[in-house]
Scaffold this motif. Structure first.
Motif, short mmCIF file in Angstrom:
data_model
loop_
_atom_site.label_atom_id
_atom_site.label_comp_id
_atom_site.label_asym_id
_atom_site.label_seq_id
_atom_site.Cartn_x
_atom_site.Cartn_y
_atom_site.Cartn_z
N TYR A 111 -6.76 23.16 2.60
CA TYR A 111 -7.19 22.12 1.68
C TYR A 111 -6.96 20.64 1.92
O TYR A 111 -5.70 20.55 1.95
N ALA A 112 -7.70 19.75 2.27
CA ALA A 112 -7.28 18.39 2.80
C ALA A 112 -8.10 17.27 2.34
O ALA A 112 -9.46 17.74 2.02
N GLY A 113 -7.89 16.16 2.40
CA GLY A 113 -8.52 14.89 1.94
C GLY A 113 -7.95 13.75 2.95
O GLY A 113 -6.99 13.80 3.37
N TYR A 114 -9.08 13.29 3.57
CA TYR A 114 -8.76 12.30 4.67
C TYR A 114 -9.29 10.93 4.22
O TYR A 114 -10.39 10.50 3.78
N PHE A 115 -8.18 9.90 4.76
CA PHE A 115 -8.45 8.57 4.64
C PHE A 115 -7.94 7.71 5.55
O PHE A 115 -7.14 8.25 6.37
N ARG A 116 -8.28 6.38 5.55
CA ARG A 116 -7.45 5.31 6.51
C ARG A 116 -6.96 4.44 5.58
O ARG A 116 -7.35 3.98 4.51
N ASP A 117 -6.00 3.93 6.19
CA ASP A 117 -4.95 2.97 5.48
C ASP A 117 -5.67 1.55 5.65
O ASP A 117 -6.80 1.34 6.23
N LEU A 118 -5.02 0.47 5.18
CA LEU A 118 -5.45 -0.75 5.24
C LEU A 118 -5.68 -1.47 6.77
O LEU A 118 -6.51 -2.29 6.89
N PHE A 133 0.77 -1.18 0.18
CA PHE A 133 -0.06 -0.04 0.15
C PHE A 133 0.91 1.15 -0.06
O PHE A 133 0.63 2.16 -0.75
N TYR A 134 1.90 1.42 0.79
CA TYR A 134 2.65 2.61 0.90
C TYR A 134 3.67 2.58 -0.02
O TYR A 134 4.10 3.77 -0.48
N LEU A 175 2.98 6.37 -1.33
CA LEU A 175 4.29 7.18 -1.36
C LEU A 175 4.96 7.47 -2.52
O LEU A 175 5.53 8.50 -2.54
N GLY A 176 4.86 6.30 -3.35
CA GLY A 176 5.64 6.46 -4.51
C GLY A 176 5.37 7.79 -5.48
O GLY A 176 5.84 7.98 -6.37
N THR A 177 3.92 7.83 -5.29
CA THR A 177 3.31 8.92 -6.20
C THR A 177 3.90 10.50 -5.76
O THR A 177 3.69 11.28 -6.64
#
Length: 130
Positions: A109-116, A18-19, A23-25
């Protein structure tokens, strides 16, 4: 200030995939790793980093209620792409990208998410007003 943040995981292989992709992006890559224990990513080894680790005490990793890691990016477009990639990789939405407070046209400006593993993150930037 902050040197690094470590997030707990119960599946190092799945979390690292996942990371690696997320994070590669933004140009971050693995720079420290101990097999079956932890992996850390950074843009440069002397900059702040994000790591995932199985808990040292060998107990189940749990999510810190009220804890969040914020990733500073350069623009709303970069945040939109980062957030979309997190969801594409199996992350879950905790708040779509946009200005906070809602209705603002500049500022935070933000976007929120949860990892796996359920760890909460956001990607953010500050946008200057007119």
């Amino acid at each position: 200030m902050i040197g690094y943040v470590t997030l707990g995981t119960n599946d190092l292989t799945k979390s690292s995939e996942f990371y690696d992709a997320l994070l590669g992006t933004i140009g971050a890559k693995r720079f420290m790793e101990e097999p079956n224990y932890f992996i850390a990513w950074a843009k440069n080894p002397d900059e702040p980093s994000i790591a995932v680790s199985v808990p040292f005490d060998k107990k189940t990793a749990t999510v810190g209620n009220g804890s969040m890691v914020a990733v500073a990016l350069d623009s709303p477009a970069q945040i939109d792409a980062f957030y979309a990639k997190a969801l594409e990789l199996g992350g879950s939405c905790e708040g779509k990208p946009g200005f906070r407070p809602e209705g603002a046209t500049s500022g935070f400006y933000a976007g929120y998410f949860r990892d796996l593993d359920g760890n909460k993150l956001n990607a953010f930037c500050m946008v200057a007003g007119d």
